[in-house]
Enzyme design. Structure first.
Site, short mmCIF file in Angstrom:
data_model
loop_
_atom_site.label_atom_id
_atom_site.label_comp_id
_atom_site.label_asym_id
_atom_site.label_seq_id
_atom_site.Cartn_x
_atom_site.Cartn_y
_atom_site.Cartn_z
N SER A 25 0.85 -1.20 0.00
CA SER A 25 0.00 0.00 0.00
C SER A 25 0.88 1.25 0.00
O SER A 25 1.72 1.39 -0.90
CB SER A 25 -0.94 -0.04 1.20
OG SER A 25 -1.98 0.89 1.07
N ASP A 82 -8.67 -5.44 -5.88
CA ASP A 82 -8.37 -4.46 -4.84
C ASP A 82 -9.44 -3.37 -4.88
O ASP A 82 -9.59 -2.69 -5.89
CB ASP A 82 -6.97 -3.87 -5.09
CG ASP A 82 -6.46 -3.02 -3.92
OD1 ASP A 82 -7.28 -2.42 -3.22
OD2 ASP A 82 -5.23 -2.97 -3.74
N HIS A 142 -6.96 -5.73 -1.20
CA HIS A 142 -5.84 -4.85 -0.91
C HIS A 142 -4.85 -5.48 0.08
O HIS A 142 -5.20 -5.70 1.23
CB HIS A 142 -6.37 -3.54 -0.34
CG HIS A 142 -5.34 -2.47 -0.21
ND1 HIS A 142 -4.66 -1.97 -1.30
CD2 HIS A 142 -4.83 -1.82 0.85
CE1 HIS A 142 -3.81 -1.05 -0.90
NE2 HIS A 142 -3.88 -0.94 0.41
#
Ligand SMILES: *[C@@H]1O[C@H](CO)[C@@H](O)[C@H](O)[C@H]1NC(C)=O
Ligand SMILES: *[C@@H]1O[C@H](CO)[C@@H](O)[C@H](O)[C@H]1NC(C)=O
Ligand SMILES: *[C@@H]1O[C@H](CO)[C@@H](O)[C@H](O)[C@H]1NC(C)=O
Ligand SMILES: *[C@@H]1O[C@H](CO)[C@@H](O)[C@H](O)[C@H]1NC(C)=O
Ligand SMILES: *[C@@H]1O[C@H](CO)[C@@H](O)[C@H](O)[C@H]1NC(C)=O
Ligand SMILES: *[C@@H]1O[C@H](CO)[C@@H](O)[C@H](O)[C@H]1NC(C)=O
Ligand SMILES: *[C@@H]1O[C@H](CO)[C@@H](O)[C@H](O)[C@H]1NC(C)=O
Length: 530
Positions: A190, A416, A455
């Site tokens: 991320s 995601d 994610h």
């Protein structure tokens, strides 16, 4: 007690230990260019437990013994304070340093990243990046008292603090063990993935290998674009419940699942998936105890979320989410609605909201709840102009990293719902265009797209099990990762392995093998098999 001598004895990776290092509390004289060191403290820590913090760390890490070194520094005339933490395992050091990344507006995750790295034998670093924010909260320090942006802090968060961490981490490692790390890596997801890309672009000699998962190369773009689904629901005055959204998720999976030759509930070939949400208009779904008939307005919202941030004049500014992706924005609500007592309300995505209030409007009390499409377009352009160069990691020129022999192993979940994978694919396409084409770029940069994965993990599809290990083998042994292994538990509870292909290849079932076995698939360029 753990002695340094013991460290040397259990040190397995480097065959010859030329010298011994200093004690944990004696790290000193760090010369870190461009910084003033304010303090260095070192302590031995025994039997330490890193507690589980799902979804970042799923189970606790126990029994860690390490030397913890904390380095506090400032940059001359910048009035910032950056704290870097280095953990050095007391035994079993593998000869490598690993910088660990952050998430959200955190530049580092501290023990959550450090714990697993030293458990794997690395000496490891984490930086607080000067504390721009914590996860999805931007701290008041981002704005100075007169309401202007604290630019040194933005620079620290953008890339400088990770660079300092790399230099500090290698220097501390060398002092402590008496020998420099043979190889240095960065690993993050991320914002951590973004930090990895930024390091490769801006400080290409810091790391031999970068493992960047679910990255955010267009950080300043995504920080505004993440407001798009919320804004669409408000402007279209249509707020579907999560259950109604799931009817579209299911229908798009039903249409596109078989494009890879197998019906397994996962869309592998997203680029060949052309789903039309208007086909559900008039259909009935059972949701929250009642029968809902899907109307055009709902299908329009779904189509717009897929299309992504678009200006009032129809210019597509940023990618949307892939078909087959749940309309749930994880813990921050990229697109989440909440249904209570029969009323569904949209949830403002916290990270985007904070970013717009603090960094763009410079007004923490700014009301973000009723932005128009024109407002969002203007904010997007402002954000790109003011922040993309410093916070983004979208420079396609990786020649410095390539020429230094660096390897970038990146992966992104195709489902995601927070950071859409298309942004990473677009970045990769820009690199290909600039740097000699897909094959040439794949010599040092491979992007693995994990079907069905959300994610940094989760979702329904193969999650990479050891991408860092694959990177290490690539850097140190020249073992080129043709695929990386991924695993998930399927709908009937079986643990299923799949080999994840690298861009632009997609996984395809061979037509005859056991669909639950990885070897029944290969990586193929073909699209649109149906
Ligand atoms: C280490 O800590 C655990 C608790 O996390 C404790 O049960 C154990 O006895 C400790 N071991 C030593 C050697 O102190
Ligand atoms: C330096 O930062 C501190 C907070 O860390 C702040 O109180 C002080 O006003 C700043 N000084 C200047 C000159 O900006
Ligand atoms: C606000 O303060 C910063 C330092 O904290 C200074 O650099 C800047 O010039 C000031 N801006 C205004 C408009 O006074
Ligand atoms: C979508 O599919 C899931 C999994 O099969 C199922 O649990 C859910 O009820 C479906 N939702 C809708 C709205 O059809
Ligand atoms: C992703 O990018 C491709 C172009 O490379 C585009 O055709 C596609 O519509 C985009 N998908 C989404 C969901 O934005
Ligand atoms: C939903 O209803 C319950 C019981 O009637 C009530 O306690 C609760 O406050 C309501 N929630 C909302 C969000 O209106
Ligand atoms: C590199 O190859 C050697 C010999 O095959 C093997 O023992 C070692 O585990 C490999 N190292 C990595 C990091 O893959």
């Amino acid at each position: 007690m753990f002695s340094l001598f013991e460290c040397a004895l259990t040190f397995t990776f480097v065959s010859v230990v030329s010298s011994t290092g200093v004690s944990c509390s004696s790290i000193t004289n760090l010369n870190i260019p461009g910084t003033n060191i304010l303090s260095i403290t070192g302590n031995i820590v025994l039997n330490y437990t890193v507690p589980a913090v799902p979804p970042v760390l799923l189970s606790p890490i126990n029994g860690l013994n390490f030397c913890s070194v904390t380095v506090v520094l400032t940059h001359p005339n910048e009035n910032d304070t950056v704290t870097t933490t280095i953990w050095l395992p007391l035994s079993g050091w593998n000869g490598r340093f690993q910088g660990t990344g952050g998430g959200g507006f955190s530049a580092g995750l501290g023990p959550l990243g450090l714990g697993s790295a030293i458990q794997g034998g690395y000496s490891a670093g984490s930086t607080d990046g000067g504390n721009l924010g914590l996860f999805f909260d931007i701290l008041p320090a981002a704005l100075t008292s007169n309401g202007s942006i604290n630019w040194p802090l933005i620079e620290d968060f953008g890339s400088r603090s990770v660079h300092d961490m790399a230099v500090i981490g290698k220097a501390v490692t060398e002092q402590y063990y008496g020998t420099p790390p043979l190889f240095s890596y960065f690993g993050g997801c991320s914002n951590g993935g973004r930090e990895g890309y930024a390091a490769a672009q801006k400080y290409p000699r810091d790391f031999d290998g970068v493992m960047a998962a679910s990255p955010v190369p267009g950080f300043a773009k995504i920080s505004v674009a993440a407001m798009w689904p919320y804004t669409v629901m408000v402007q279209e005055k249509t707020v579907p419940s999560e259950c109604v959204f799931n009817a579209f998720v299911n229908a798009s999976i039903a249409q596109c699942d078989g494009l890879d030759g197998v019906l397994d509930g996962i869309i592998s070939d997203v680029e060949s998936c052309f789903y039309d949400p208007y086909t559900l208009v008039g259909k009935q779904v059972a949701c929250d105890g009642e029968i809902v008939t899907i109307d055009e307005a709902t299908s329009k919202v779904v189509q717009m979320v897929h299309d992504g941030l678009t200006s009032p004049s129809g210019e597509k500014l940023w990618s949307g989410q892939n078909w087959g992706t749940g309309f749930v924005g994880l813990y921050v609500g990229n697109l989440a609605t909440s249904t209570q007592n029969g009323t569904t309300t949209p949830i403002i995505p916290e990270g985007s909201s904070q970013y717009i209030k603090y960094l763009l409007k410079r007004d923490p009390s700014f009301d973000i709840s009723s932005l128009s499409y024109a407002d969002l377009t203007a904010l997007f352009h402002q954000s790109v102009a003011e922040y993309e160069a410093i916070l983004g990691a979208g420079n396609p020129d990786l020649s410095g990293f390539r020429d230094a022999g660096g390897k970038l192993l990146s992966w992104h979940g195709l489902a995601d719902s927070l950071i859409y994978p298309n942004g990473t694919v677009l970045y990769r396409q820009e690199v290909d265009a600039l740097m000699g084409g897909t094959e040439a770029v794949s010599e040092f940069y491979r992007l693995f797209l994990a079907p069905g994965v959300n994610h940094c993990g989760g979702g329904y599809g193969p999650v990479p099990t050891d991408p860092l290990g694959a990177l290490v083998a690539w850097v140190e042994n020249g073992t080129v990762p043709e695929t990386i292994a991924g695993q998930f538990t399927d709908g009937v509870g079986d643990v299923v392995w799949r080999d994840i292909c690298y861009y632009p290849l997609v996984s395809r079932y061979d037509g005859h093998g056991d669909p639950k076995v990885a070897s029944s698939y290969d990586c193929s360029t073909s699209r649109g098999l149906v």
